[in-house]
Design a protein around this motif. Structure first.
Motif, mmCIF file in Angstrom:
data_model
loop_
_atom_site.group_PDB
_atom_site.id
_atom_site.type_symbol
_atom_site.label_atom_id
_atom_site.label_comp_id
_atom_site.label_asym_id
_atom_site.label_seq_id
_atom_site.Cartn_x
_atom_site.Cartn_y
_atom_site.Cartn_z
ATOM 1 N N ALA A 97 0.816 -1.210 0.000
ATOM 2 C CA ALA A 97 0.000 0.000 0.000
ATOM 3 C C ALA A 97 0.849 1.258 0.000
ATOM 4 O O ALA A 97 0.497 2.264 -0.638
ATOM 5 N N SER A 98 1.960 1.229 0.711
ATOM 6 C CA SER A 98 2.808 2.420 0.793
ATOM 7 C C SER A 98 3.400 2.792 -0.557
ATOM 8 O O SER A 98 3.774 3.947 -0.782
ATOM 9 N N LEU A 99 3.466 1.830 -1.484
ATOM 10 C CA LEU A 99 4.021 2.098 -2.814
ATOM 11 C C LEU A 99 2.982 2.644 -3.786
ATOM 12 O O LEU A 99 3.327 3.331 -4.745
ATOM 13 N N PHE A 100 1.708 2.322 -3.550
ATOM 14 C CA PHE A 100 0.672 2.686 -4.506
ATOM 15 C C PHE A 100 -0.346 3.681 -3.935
ATOM 16 O O PHE A 100 -1.384 3.919 -4.550
ATOM 17 N N VAL A 101 -0.046 4.257 -2.784
ATOM 18 C CA VAL A 101 -0.996 5.145 -2.122
ATOM 19 C C VAL A 101 -1.453 6.293 -3.015
ATOM 20 O O VAL A 101 -2.651 6.566 -3.133
ATOM 21 N N ASP A 102 -0.531 6.968 -3.664
ATOM 22 C CA ASP A 102 -0.897 8.142 -4.451
ATOM 23 C C ASP A 102 -1.580 7.771 -5.766
ATOM 24 O O ASP A 102 -2.491 8.482 -6.213
ATOM 25 N N ASP A 103 -1.172 6.662 -6.375
ATOM 26 C CA ASP A 103 -1.826 6.225 -7.606
ATOM 27 C C ASP A 103 -3.307 5.955 -7.365
ATOM 28 O O ASP A 103 -4.175 6.383 -8.130
ATOM 29 N N VAL A 104 -3.605 5.244 -6.285
ATOM 30 C CA VAL A 104 -4.998 4.907 -5.962
ATOM 31 C C VAL A 104 -5.776 6.168 -5.571
ATOM 32 O O VAL A 104 -6.888 6.406 -6.064
ATOM 33 N N ALA A 105 -5.194 6.970 -4.692
ATOM 34 C CA ALA A 105 -5.893 8.167 -4.221
ATOM 35 C C ALA A 105 -6.187 9.140 -5.362
ATOM 36 O O ALA A 105 -7.261 9.744 -5.404
ATOM 37 N N ASP A 106 -5.252 9.285 -6.287
ATOM 38 C CA ASP A 106 -5.480 10.182 -7.429
ATOM 39 C C ASP A 106 -6.690 9.751 -8.243
ATOM 40 O O ASP A 106 -7.521 10.585 -8.635
ATOM 41 N N HIS A 107 -6.814 8.453 -8.500
ATOM 42 C CA HIS A 107 -7.952 7.948 -9.277
ATOM 43 C C HIS A 107 -9.271 8.178 -8.545
ATOM 44 O O HIS A 107 -10.267 8.587 -9.154
ATOM 45 N N VAL A 108 -9.287 7.918 -7.235
ATOM 46 C CA VAL A 108 -10.509 8.104 -6.448
ATOM 47 C C VAL A 108 -10.911 9.573 -6.423
ATOM 48 O O VAL A 108 -12.090 9.913 -6.616
ATOM 49 N N GLU A 109 -9.953 10.452 -6.194
ATOM 50 C CA GLU A 109 -10.261 11.882 -6.114
ATOM 51 C C GLU A 109 -10.748 12.433 -7.442
ATOM 52 O O GLU A 109 -11.676 13.241 -7.482
ATOM 53 N N ARG A 110 -10.134 11.995 -8.548
ATOM 54 C CA ARG A 110 -10.555 12.497 -9.857
ATOM 55 C C ARG A 110 -11.955 12.031 -10.227
ATOM 56 O O ARG A 110 -12.738 12.785 -10.805
ATOM 57 N N GLU A 111 -12.284 10.780 -9.862
ATOM 58 C CA GLU A 111 -13.597 10.248 -10.248
ATOM 59 C C GLU A 111 -14.722 10.737 -9.356
ATOM 60 O O GLU A 111 -15.802 11.092 -9.843
ATOM 61 N N HIS A 112 -14.490 10.769 -8.045
ATOM 62 C CA HIS A 112 -15.574 11.065 -7.108
ATOM 63 C C HIS A 112 -15.548 12.489 -6.557
ATOM 64 O O HIS A 112 -16.574 12.969 -6.071
ATOM 65 N N TYR A 113 -14.412 13.169 -6.627
ATOM 66 C CA TYR A 113 -14.316 14.514 -6.058
ATOM 67 C C TYR A 113 -13.626 15.464 -7.042
ATOM 68 O O TYR A 113 -12.646 16.126 -6.697
ATOM 69 N N PRO A 114 -14.148 15.553 -8.269
ATOM 70 C CA PRO A 114 -13.466 16.367 -9.290
ATOM 71 C C PRO A 114 -13.501 17.861 -9.014
ATOM 72 O O PRO A 114 -12.674 18.609 -9.544
ATOM 73 N N ALA A 115 -14.444 18.333 -8.199
ATOM 74 C CA ALA A 115 -14.571 19.759 -7.923
ATOM 75 C C ALA A 115 -13.787 20.200 -6.692
ATOM 76 O O ALA A 115 -13.868 21.360 -6.298
#
Length: 250
Positions: A97-115
């Motif tokens: 998880a420590s290696l992929f934290v930002d990759d996953v979070a970026d996708h979630v934020e762009r899809e569900h919290y674009p504003a």
């Protein structure tokens, strides 16, 4: 909370996340294999050395008996490696998880919290430090709980609760540190300890499912991104105005 878990589950199978999913699974399998091979060789060496040592102490008359005992120990060691791999999965997923934290979070934020304002990627050293600390704590808890496994499943319960606390804490703080300092993220986690622990129970249940638990780093991180957003309240900052404010005036 259940809605956040459902969103996390649905997103880890989405096309943008599949490459991360396969990379995280591959890394987890490599770590599990390396751990299993290392433990198996160590235990086999110990069984062989122990047989030779015991025969030297007791004499050749006990060769057959010691050979049978060594065979039993080797089988038990093999089973122990398999069970150890299962119990150590939370520790392995913490490192992944420590290696992929930002990759996953970026996708979630762009899809569900674009504003909303996007998070800032964590320094690699900070993410790895958090992952290693959680992994070591998980192994320590496993070793403490192991003697109690034989007593009516008490060890399994202790391990499950500890896993919920450890993984809930790690994933929430990783999600929060994209927007806050480490000290602020830890303070927020303490202020919402009951909620974070309850969310951790869901992650602990997920990581206890064989095969499926290989996707724990993606599920846990995506889930806690949603939980951090909800506990943070409304953030009306728009991405476009932020971007325009960074464009130099001509």
């Amino acid at each position: 909370m259940l809605d956040a878990a459902v969103k996390a589950l649905s997103q880890i199978l989405s096309p943008p996340m599949r490459s991360i999913l396969w990379r995280s699974i591959a890394l987890a399998l490599v770590l599990i294999t390396a751990l299993a091979v290392g433990l198996q060789r160590l235990l086999s060496w110990f069984a062989d050395y122990g047989e030779v040592w015991a025969e030297g102490m007791l004499g050749p008359n006990f060769h057959s008996t010691l050979n049978v005992l060594s065979w039993i120990v080797s089988i038990a060691a093999g089973l122990g490696v398999v069970l150890g791999g299962i119990f150590l999965m939370p520790a392995i997923t913490s490192l992944v998880a420590s290696l992929f934290v930002d990759d996953v979070a970026d996708h979630v934020e762009r899809e569900h919290y674009p504003a909303e304002r996007p998070g800032v990627a964590l320094p690699f050293s900070l993410a790895m430090t958090e992952g290693v600390k959680t992994a070591l704590l998980t192994i320590l808890v496993y070793l403490i709980a192991l003697p109690f496994v034989l007593f009516a499943g008490a060890g399994f319960l202790v391990f499950f609760i500890a896993t919920a606390w450890l993984l809930g804490r790690e994933y929430f703080e990783l999600a929060a540190m994209r927007f806050r300092s480490p000290a602020e993220a830890k303070a927020m986690r303490r202020d919402n300890a009951a909620t974070v622990f309850t969310a951790g129970l869901i992650i602990a249940a997920f990581v206890s499912i064989p095969i499926v638990n290989l996707a724990t780093p993606l599920f846990g991180m995506a889930f806690m991104v949603h939980m951090h957003k909800r506990l943070s309240g409304s953030r009306p900052e728009l991405i476009e105005p932020v971007r325009r404010s960074n464009v130099p005036m001509v």
